[in-house]
Write a protein that holds these residues in place. Structure first.
Motif, PDB file in Angstrom:
ATOM      1  N   GLU A  64       0.822  -1.200   0.000  1.00  0.00           N
ATOM      2  CA  GLU A  64       0.000   0.000   0.000  1.00  0.00           C
ATOM      3  C   GLU A  64       0.865   1.264   0.000  1.00  0.00           C
ATOM      4  OE1 GLU A  64      -3.142   0.159   2.837  1.00  0.00           O
ATOM      5  OE2 GLU A  64      -3.759  -1.915   2.510  1.00  0.00           O
ATOM      6  N   ILE A  65       2.050   1.185   0.610  1.00  0.00           N
ATOM      7  CA  ILE A  65       2.967   2.325   0.585  1.00  0.00           C
ATOM      8  C   ILE A  65       3.399   2.593  -0.854  1.00  0.00           C
ATOM      9  CG2 ILE A  65       5.209   3.186   1.362  1.00  0.00           C
ATOM     10  CD1 ILE A  65       4.877   1.389   3.852  1.00  0.00           C
ATOM     11  N   ASP A  66       3.794   1.524  -1.551  1.00  0.00           N
ATOM     12  CA  ASP A  66       4.193   1.654  -2.950  1.00  0.00           C
ATOM     13  C   ASP A  66       3.047   2.196  -3.793  1.00  0.00           C
ATOM     14  OD1 ASP A  66       5.555   0.960  -5.558  1.00  0.00           O
ATOM     15  OD2 ASP A  66       3.883  -0.442  -5.605  1.00  0.00           O
ATOM     16  N   LEU A  67       1.841   1.696  -3.562  1.00  0.00           N
ATOM     17  CA  LEU A  67       0.689   2.130  -4.356  1.00  0.00           C
ATOM     18  C   LEU A  67       0.370   3.606  -4.128  1.00  0.00           C
ATOM     19  CD1 LEU A  67      -1.684  -0.966  -4.002  1.00  0.00           C
ATOM     20  CD2 LEU A  67      -0.448  -0.222  -6.048  1.00  0.00           C
ATOM     21  N   ALA A  68       0.568   4.083  -2.903  1.00  0.00           N
ATOM     22  CA  ALA A  68       0.307   5.498  -2.614  1.00  0.00           C
ATOM     23  C   ALA A  68       1.245   6.380  -3.442  1.00  0.00           C
ATOM     24  CB  ALA A  68       0.484   5.775  -1.131  1.00  0.00           C
ATOM     25  N   PHE A  69       2.525   6.008  -3.502  1.00  0.00           N
ATOM     26  CA  PHE A  69       3.476   6.768  -4.313  1.00  0.00           C
ATOM     27  C   PHE A  69       3.151   6.617  -5.803  1.00  0.00           C
ATOM     28  CE2 PHE A  69       6.438   6.364  -0.562  1.00  0.00           C
ATOM     29  CZ  PHE A  69       6.533   7.713  -0.324  1.00  0.00           C
ATOM     30  N   ARG A  70       2.763   5.416  -6.185  1.00  0.00           N
ATOM     31  CA  ARG A  70       2.481   5.165  -7.606  1.00  0.00           C
ATOM     32  C   ARG A  70       1.312   6.032  -8.084  1.00  0.00           C
ATOM     33  NH1 ARG A  70       1.737  -0.998  -9.587  1.00  0.00           N
ATOM     34  NH2 ARG A  70       3.366  -1.202  -7.991  1.00  0.00           N
ATOM     35  N   ARG A  71       0.266   6.139  -7.271  1.00  0.00           N
ATOM     36  CA  ARG A  71      -0.900   6.944  -7.665  1.00  0.00           C
ATOM     37  C   ARG A  71      -0.524   8.416  -7.824  1.00  0.00           C
ATOM     38  NH1 ARG A  71      -3.769   3.293  -4.110  1.00  0.00           N
ATOM     39  NH2 ARG A  71      -3.348   4.672  -2.342  1.00  0.00           N
ATOM     40  N   LEU A  72       0.285   8.918  -6.884  1.00  0.00           N
ATOM     41  CA  LEU A  72       0.674  10.321  -6.952  1.00  0.00           C
ATOM     42  C   LEU A  72       1.547  10.589  -8.182  1.00  0.00           C
ATOM     43  CD1 LEU A  72       1.422  11.168  -3.212  1.00  0.00           C
ATOM     44  CD2 LEU A  72      -0.311  12.233  -4.661  1.00  0.00           C
ATOM     45  N   VAL A  73       2.486   9.692  -8.462  1.00  0.00           N
ATOM     46  CA  VAL A  73       3.351   9.865  -9.634  1.00  0.00           C
ATOM     47  C   VAL A  73       2.520   9.829 -10.917  1.00  0.00           C
ATOM     48  CG1 VAL A  73       5.217   8.856 -10.998  1.00  0.00           C
ATOM     49  CG2 VAL A  73       5.410   8.961  -8.502  1.00  0.00           C
ATOM     50  N   ALA A  74       1.611   8.874 -11.017  1.00  0.00           N
ATOM     51  CA  ALA A  74       0.766   8.765 -12.210  1.00  0.00           C
ATOM     52  C   ALA A  74      -0.072  10.027 -12.397  1.00  0.00           C
ATOM     53  CB  ALA A  74      -0.133   7.537 -12.105  1.00  0.00           C
ATOM     54  N   GLN A  75      -0.611  10.550 -11.305  1.00  0.00           N
ATOM     55  CA  GLN A  75      -1.413  11.773 -11.387  1.00  0.00           C
ATOM     56  C   GLN A  75      -0.555  12.958 -11.830  1.00  0.00           C
ATOM     57  OE1 GLN A  75      -3.537  12.677  -7.765  1.00  0.00           O
ATOM     58  NE2 GLN A  75      -4.238  14.662  -8.501  1.00  0.00           N
ATOM     59  N   GLY A  76       0.667  13.043 -11.283  1.00  0.00           N
ATOM     60  CA  GLY A  76       1.552  14.142 -11.657  1.00  0.00           C
ATOM     61  C   GLY A  76       1.966  14.086 -13.110  1.00  0.00           C
ATOM     62  N   VAL A  77       2.222  12.878 -13.625  1.00  0.00           N
ATOM     63  CA  VAL A  77       2.580  12.725 -15.033  1.00  0.00           C
ATOM     64  C   VAL A  77       1.404  13.134 -15.915  1.00  0.00           C
ATOM     65  CG1 VAL A  77       3.146  11.035 -16.838  1.00  0.00           C
ATOM     66  CG2 VAL A  77       4.309  10.944 -14.620  1.00  0.00           C
ATOM     67  N   GLN A  78       0.225  12.696 -15.542  1.00  0.00           N
ATOM     68  CA  GLN A  78      -0.969  13.011 -16.321  1.00  0.00           C
ATOM     69  C   GLN A  78      -1.227  14.514 -16.361  1.00  0.00           C
ATOM     70  OE1 GLN A  78      -4.560  11.192 -14.830  1.00  0.00           O
ATOM     71  NE2 GLN A  78      -5.697  11.580 -16.708  1.00  0.00           N
ATOM     72  N   GLU A  79      -0.980  15.192 -15.233  1.00  0.00           N
ATOM     73  CA  GLU A  79      -1.225  16.632 -15.167  1.00  0.00           C
ATOM     74  C   GLU A  79      -0.083  17.441 -15.776  1.00  0.00           C
ATOM     75  OE1 GLU A  79      -1.868  17.559 -11.104  1.00  0.00           O
ATOM     76  OE2 GLU A  79      -3.836  16.574 -10.991  1.00  0.00           O
ATOM     77  N   GLY A  80       1.062  16.806 -15.954  1.00  0.00           N
ATOM     78  CA  GLY A  80       2.201  17.516 -16.513  1.00  0.00           C
ATOM     79  C   GLY A  80       3.105  18.163 -15.486  1.00  0.00           C
ATOM     80  N   SER A  81       2.853  17.938 -14.198  1.00  0.00           N
ATOM     81  CA  SER A  81       3.704  18.520 -13.160  1.00  0.00           C
ATOM     82  C   SER A  81       4.931  17.666 -12.874  1.00  0.00           C
ATOM     83  CB  SER A  81       2.906  18.726 -11.869  1.00  0.00           C
ATOM     84  OG  SER A  81       2.333  17.520 -11.421  1.00  0.00           O
ATOM     85  N   LEU A  82       4.944  16.418 -13.373  1.00  0.00           N
ATOM     86  CA  LEU A  82       6.106  15.539 -13.256  1.00  0.00           C
ATOM     87  C   LEU A  82       6.546  15.113 -14.647  1.00  0.00           C
ATOM     88  CD1 LEU A  82       5.050  13.166 -10.307  1.00  0.00           C
ATOM     89  CD2 LEU A  82       6.475  15.213 -10.182  1.00  0.00           C
ATOM     90  N   ASN A  83       7.839  14.838 -14.794  1.00  0.00           N
ATOM     91  CA  ASN A  83       8.357  14.384 -16.082  1.00  0.00           C
ATOM     92  C   ASN A  83       7.719  13.050 -16.467  1.00  0.00           C
ATOM     93  OD1 ASN A  83      10.182  16.521 -16.493  1.00  0.00           O
ATOM     94  ND2 ASN A  83      11.714  15.528 -15.196  1.00  0.00           N
ATOM     95  N   PRO A  84       7.526  12.811 -17.768  1.00  0.00           N
ATOM     96  CA  PRO A  84       6.991  11.514 -18.213  1.00  0.00           C
ATOM     97  C   PRO A  84       7.865  10.375 -17.687  1.00  0.00           C
ATOM     98  CG  PRO A  84       7.017  13.085 -20.026  1.00  0.00           C
ATOM     99  CD  PRO A  84       7.774  13.724 -18.897  1.00  0.00           C
ATOM    100  N   CYS A  85       7.238   9.360 -17.139  1.00  0.00           N
ATOM    101  CA  CYS A  85       7.968   8.227 -16.582  1.00  0.00           C
ATOM    102  C   CYS A  85       7.017   7.065 -16.388  1.00  0.00           C
ATOM    103  CB  CYS A  85       8.615   8.607 -15.240  1.00  0.00           C
ATOM    104  SG  CYS A  85       7.408   9.020 -13.941  1.00  0.00           S
ATOM    105  N   ASP A  86       7.561   5.936 -16.028  1.00  0.00           N
ATOM    106  CA  ASP A  86       6.762   4.756 -15.662  1.00  0.00           C
ATOM    107  C   ASP A  86       6.425   4.886 -14.179  1.00  0.00           C
ATOM    108  OD1 ASP A  86       5.896   2.270 -14.739  1.00  0.00           O
ATOM    109  OD2 ASP A  86       7.134   1.168 -16.168  1.00  0.00           O
ATOM    110  N   PRO A  87       5.170   5.165 -13.811  1.00  0.00           N
ATOM    111  CA  PRO A  87       4.820   5.381 -12.403  1.00  0.00           C
ATOM    112  C   PRO A  87       5.207   4.229 -11.493  1.00  0.00           C
ATOM    113  CG  PRO A  87       3.026   6.098 -13.804  1.00  0.00           C
ATOM    114  CD  PRO A  87       4.013   5.387 -14.694  1.00  0.00           C
ATOM    115  N   LYS A  88       5.098   3.001 -12.004  1.00  0.00           N
ATOM    116  CA  LYS A  88       5.434   1.836 -11.183  1.00  0.00           C
ATOM    117  C   LYS A  88       6.918   1.834 -10.842  1.00  0.00           C
ATOM    118  CE  LYS A  88       5.309  -3.243 -11.213  1.00  0.00           C
ATOM    119  NZ  LYS A  88       4.853  -4.439 -11.976  1.00  0.00           N
TER     120      LYS A  88
END
Length: 217
Positions: free
Chosen positions: A148-172
């Motif tokens: 669940e710790i990993d999933l919490a980070f994964r969701r935030l990274v995926a959201q940031g990539v989608q919004e453009g606030s994080l560089n494109p990457c593999d969220p996992k």
């Protein structure tokens, strides 16, 4: 003329030397927490298998039989310690996300919580003690909660990539890198070291968020 004898006020009952049930429960819980905290410190210092109940009792200045009022055995102590570390981490991450802010703010807050906790006794125990040392079925449950710790980070990274606030990457993969790097602090951190826990957390988080390669311009 006869007078009516005056009644004496009832003698107040003496205070009981035994605490009420709530107070007894509070004291027992405080002592159990002391056992767990001390055990976590020793597990971190010596390792789980190299730490005995005699060692824990000696650190607390009590007899070994005294420990059995609060715990059943060393396996139960280990499970309670790593469970506390997990509960603290998951609760902290959830509170950070609930506080709001943009994705980057939430990601930084979650990273800060995780870094802080892995430098505390229970969080450090969670990182330093391997899952294989926890008996089943608790082992599977602990692994599920860790995911669940990993999933919490994964969701935030995926959201940031989608919004453009994080560089494109593999969220996992990115979530694995973040959680793995912050977890490893719990293995090498020394309270008496040259850097304070706050300095370590800040430098590690800044490095993970900014990277190490200088960008042109």
């Amino acid at each position: 003329m006869a007078t009516t004898p005056r009644r004496r006020a009832p003698t107040p009952a003496p205070a009981s030397p035994w605490a009420g049930s709530e107070e007894r429960q509070r004291q027992r819980q405080a002592k159990r927490n002391a056992v767990l905290t001390t055990a976590a410190q020793l597990f971190n210092e010596r390792g789980f298998h190299a730490t005995s109940l005699d060692d824990i009792a000696a650190r607390l200045h009590v007899t070994k039989p005294t420990l059995y009022y609060y715990v059943k055995n060393k396996d139960e102590i280990l499970l309670a310690c790593v469970s506390k570390g997990l509960d603290m981490t998951l609760a902290g991450i959830e509170a950070s996300r609930a506080a709001g802010g943009n994705v980057v703010d939430q990601l930084r807050a979650c990273m800060q919580v995780y870094a802080d906790i892995v430098m505390q006794p229970f969080g450090m125990c969670l990182i330093r003690v391997g899952d294989e040392e926890v008996p089943e079925p608790a082992r599977s449950e602990l692994r599920r909660l860790k995911s669940e710790i990993d999933l919490a980070f994964r969701r935030l990274v995926a959201q940031g990539v989608q919004e453009g606030s994080l560089n494109p990457c593999d969220p996992k993969m990115t979530a694995f890198v973040i959680a793995g790097a912050l977890s490893w602090i719990g293995r090498w951190y020394q309270p008496e070291g040259a850097y304070s826990s706050a300095e370590i957390a800040t430098q590690c988080i800044n490095t993970l968020l900014a990277g190490v390669v200088r960008q042109p311009g």
